[in-house]
Design an enzyme around this catalytic site. Structure first.
Site, PDB file in Angstrom:
ATOM      1  N   VAL A 249       0.831  -1.209   0.000  1.00 29.19           N
ATOM      2  CA  VAL A 249       0.000   0.000   0.000  1.00 29.19           C
ATOM      3  C   VAL A 249       0.864   1.256   0.000  1.00 29.19           C
ATOM      4  O   VAL A 249       0.388   2.351  -0.306  1.00 29.19           O
ATOM      5  CB  VAL A 249      -0.949   0.022   1.215  1.00 29.19           C
ATOM      6  CG1 VAL A 249      -1.944  -1.114   1.129  1.00 29.19           C
ATOM      7  CG2 VAL A 249      -0.173  -0.038   2.529  1.00 29.19           C
ATOM      8  N   ALA A 252       8.827   3.198   0.791  1.00 33.31           N
ATOM      9  CA  ALA A 252       9.804   4.253   1.065  1.00 33.31           C
ATOM     10  C   ALA A 252      11.193   3.672   0.914  1.00 33.31           C
ATOM     11  O   ALA A 252      11.364   2.529   0.477  1.00 33.31           O
ATOM     12  CB  ALA A 252       9.593   4.840   2.450  1.00 33.31           C
ATOM     13  N   LYS A 272       5.114  -3.922   7.957  1.00 31.67           N
ATOM     14  CA  LYS A 272       6.228  -3.225   7.311  1.00 31.67           C
ATOM     15  C   LYS A 272       7.379  -4.191   7.099  1.00 31.67           C
ATOM     16  O   LYS A 272       7.830  -4.852   8.037  1.00 31.67           O
ATOM     17  CB  LYS A 272       6.681  -2.021   8.144  1.00 31.67           C
ATOM     18  CG  LYS A 272       7.773  -1.208   7.460  1.00 31.67           C
ATOM     19  CD  LYS A 272       7.942   0.176   8.066  1.00 31.67           C
ATOM     20  CE  LYS A 272       8.641   0.152   9.387  1.00 31.67           C
ATOM     21  NZ  LYS A 272       9.043   1.517   9.842  1.00 31.67           N
ATOM     22  N   ASP A 402      10.502  12.602  14.492  1.00 33.62           N
ATOM     23  CA  ASP A 402      10.246  12.746  13.053  1.00 33.62           C
ATOM     24  C   ASP A 402       8.769  13.020  12.786  1.00 33.62           C
ATOM     25  O   ASP A 402       8.116  12.298  12.026  1.00 33.62           O
ATOM     26  CB  ASP A 402      10.691  11.468  12.334  1.00 33.62           C
ATOM     27  CG  ASP A 402      10.788  11.649  10.829  1.00 33.62           C
ATOM     28  OD1 ASP A 402      10.924  12.809  10.380  1.00 33.62           O
ATOM     29  OD2 ASP A 402      10.739  10.648  10.096  1.00 33.62           O
TER      30      ASP A 402
END
Length: 591
Positions: A249, A252, A272, A402
């Protein structure tokens, strides 16, 4: 309309040519399985067919071939030395022998080995590993060095002709394009440099802020194999529908995400998966980058230790490669924000199903905060984010480092959702107190005290230079406030940071590693907010929280800051106390 979002921030974009290095480095990094034919393949990678046949058909080459076959077991320099001696002993067949020398170099640098790449950022171990593989490092570095030399030549010409300032924007764009094509390590460190005013002039800082990863998903079949190997069982044993792993989906630079549903409890999860060979890619790039920035530091005589800066960020990159550590950080962050659970959502991590290369987390349904259309809702979310960031930074010291727009979402239940816990930071108590003190002194325009705060925050070295910096800093801030006709609490955080950057660069401020993470986080929050509310200011949102903290914290250091603010020249400042009480009551109402 709400969109689905995985619990990690990932972007998909065009794949650059440099992304192909991951596959080749992945092969170089795997444990040794088979050596048959390795030397022949190594030769074919660098030599023409006739040279390869010459190498293998000339009888004189047999002794050299035995050296080649052992290259993976011996130190590179020893193998090469032996091959050179063989060349010297057989000058009549120098062509074949030279080819063998090349093969030794290739075999020793690209052949598989039992030696593993360091799993944590260890400079001596990393250096030793890649020094034994000089051609792999040299091949990777050669293209980069050629581009950097061409760029540096233009920069040198600008310097000679007095056009450095005139051409700074163009040179900044050029170096950004070079970095963009070099892979995740360069891009991520470039993004960190983008908010380090002690390292680069303003034109470069501005250009580097637009650095983005440019990668496409890796093959899902490879991802499935990796998943099953890591989890130790077929996907059908864990997930209701294994076909969801046919297409990610999101993707990176370090990994990609799939959306699945667990058999055990029916929970919808984000899975992930890390790109194969990422540790090799990152470690080699860091090895090269350390050498490049060391040369830049010597050439430009930069005050900040650039190698130390790369090392600090490289350490965080290596941590990002450990998904088990990310799972632990996510759970710690979730527990820490439990008192704010009615306003903040931190997804659950399935630590028992996570491995160093696979992370399974609760799926979050929602939209990016930056894409929320309702201005009132967007403003509320950002205010929650500001308070949450301050609580992380100034109360507990463990913070999300982040919080870019891809990591902040409006969940379906209306809460602010934090995603992606690969980059977390910790702040010592003395630095937390220094930040509180610095903000109070800045708002009250206590410039001498602010300079001392900078020393305590490790941004300025103690000593006589501080006395020279204070007037310059004071003049800049006063000029900014006079031109804007505002108080500091009404100032745009991003605009002030940009104005400060010129003074910081000129006076060689030393920016500690935490500065980068904090400034980026607050600037991102303000940027998201001003998109829907141009009048939103981080200072205005943050100061009520700081005021309340200053009035209620019993820590002796914070008490000392309060006394210094309320007493000036041994005279009690009633107006300041009134302002602190007013601001603190505002936070109590809104919080």
């Amino acid at each position: 309309m709400a969109s689905s979002v995985a619990t990690t921030s990932l972007r998909t974009s065009a794949r650059p040519a440099s992304d192909r290095q991951s596959a080749s480095l992945s092969r170089a990094a795997r444990p040794r399985h088979h050596r048959k034919g390795r030397a022949r393949l190594a030769c074919k990678a660098a030599l023409g067919p006739s040279d390869v046949e010459c190498l293998y058909n000339c009888s004189v080459s047999q002794d050299i071939l035995s050296i080649v076959k052992q290259a993976g077991n011996a130190d590179y320099s020893q193998s090469l030395e032996a091959a050179v001696k063989a060349v010297q002993s057989q000058p009549a067949n120098a062509a074949a022998s030279v080819a063998a020398v090349v093969a030794v170099a290739l075999a020793s640098s690209s052949a598989d080995s039992n030696e593993e790449i360091p799993k944590t950022f260890d400079v001596p171990a990393l250096t030793a590993y890649w020094k034994k593989r000089p051609l792999a490092a040299g091949k990777r570095a050669s293209g980069l060095v050629a581009k950097l030399m061409a760029w540096a030549a233009q920069l040198l010409l600008d310097s000679k002709t007095g056009n450095l300032d005139k051409n700074s924007e163009e040179r900044a764009k050029q170096i950004k394009e070079i970095i963009t094509t070099q892979g995740p390590a360069f891009v991520k460190i470039g993004q960190a440099i983008a908010i380090r005013p002690d390292l680069l002039p303003p034109a470069y800082l501005l250009e580097f802020q637009s650095l983005l990863d440019q990668v496409a998903p890796f093959d899902s079949n490879e991802a499935k194999v990796l998943l099953e190997n890591e989890l130790g069982r077929p996907l059908t044993d864990l997930f209701e529908d294994a076909s969801v792993f046919d297409k990610p989906v999101a993707a990176a630079s370090i990994g990609q995400v799939y959306r699945g549903r667990l058999h055990a409890d029916g929970a919808e999860v984000a899975v992930k998966v890390q790109r194969p060979g990422m540790r090799a890619v990152i470690s080699l790039d860091i090895y090269i980058l350390r050498q490049v920035v060391d040369q830049v530091r010597r050439w430009k005589k930069v005050n900040t230790d650039l190698v130390a800066f790369v090392d600090e960020y490289a350490a965080s990159l290596f941590k990002e490669l450990d998904y088990q550590l990310e799972a632990v950080s996510g759970e710690r962050f979730r527990q820490q924000l439990q008192p704010m659970a009615s306003q903040v959502l931190v997804p659950r991590t399935y630590r028992n199903l996570s491995t160093p290369h696979v992370l399974i987390m609760e799926w979050v349904e929602g939209v990016k905060v930056s894409e929320v259309k309702d201005r009132a809702v967007a403003k509320r979310l950002v205010e929650v984010g500001v308070y949450c960031s301050l609580a992380q930074l100034l109360e507990r010291g463990f913070y999300h480092a982040d919080p870019h727009p891809g990591n902040l979402y409006l969940a379906q239940d209306g809460r602010l959702a934090y995603l992606d816990f690969g980059m977390m930071g910790e702040l010592k108590s003395d630095l937390r107190h220094g930040l509180i003190s610095g903000m109070v002194h800045m708002v009250n325009q206590e410039w001498d005290a602010l300079a001392q705060d900078f020393v305590e925050l490790e941004m300025l070295p103690p000593g006589p230079d501080t006395d020279r910096i204070v007037p310059a800093l004071t003049a800049m801030l006063r000029e900014y406030l006079d031109q804007s006709d505002v108080t500091l609490s009404d100032v745009s955080f991003s605009t002030l940071a940009t104005s400060l950057s010129e003074t910081m660069y000129e006076w060689k401020f030393r920016m500690p590693s935490y500065y980068t993470l904090i400034i980026r986080g607050l600037a991102v929050l303000e940027g998201i907010a001003t998109a829907s509310d141009p009048d939103f200011r981080v200072f205005a949102a943050a100061y009520p929280w700081v005021a309340k903290r200053l009035l209620t914290d019993t820590d002796p250091t914070v008490r000392g800051t309060l006394v210094s603010v309320l007493y000036k020249d041994q005279v009690f400042q009633y107006s300041r106390l009134e302002n602190l009480l007013r601001q603190a009551s505002k936070q109590s109402r809104e919080g």
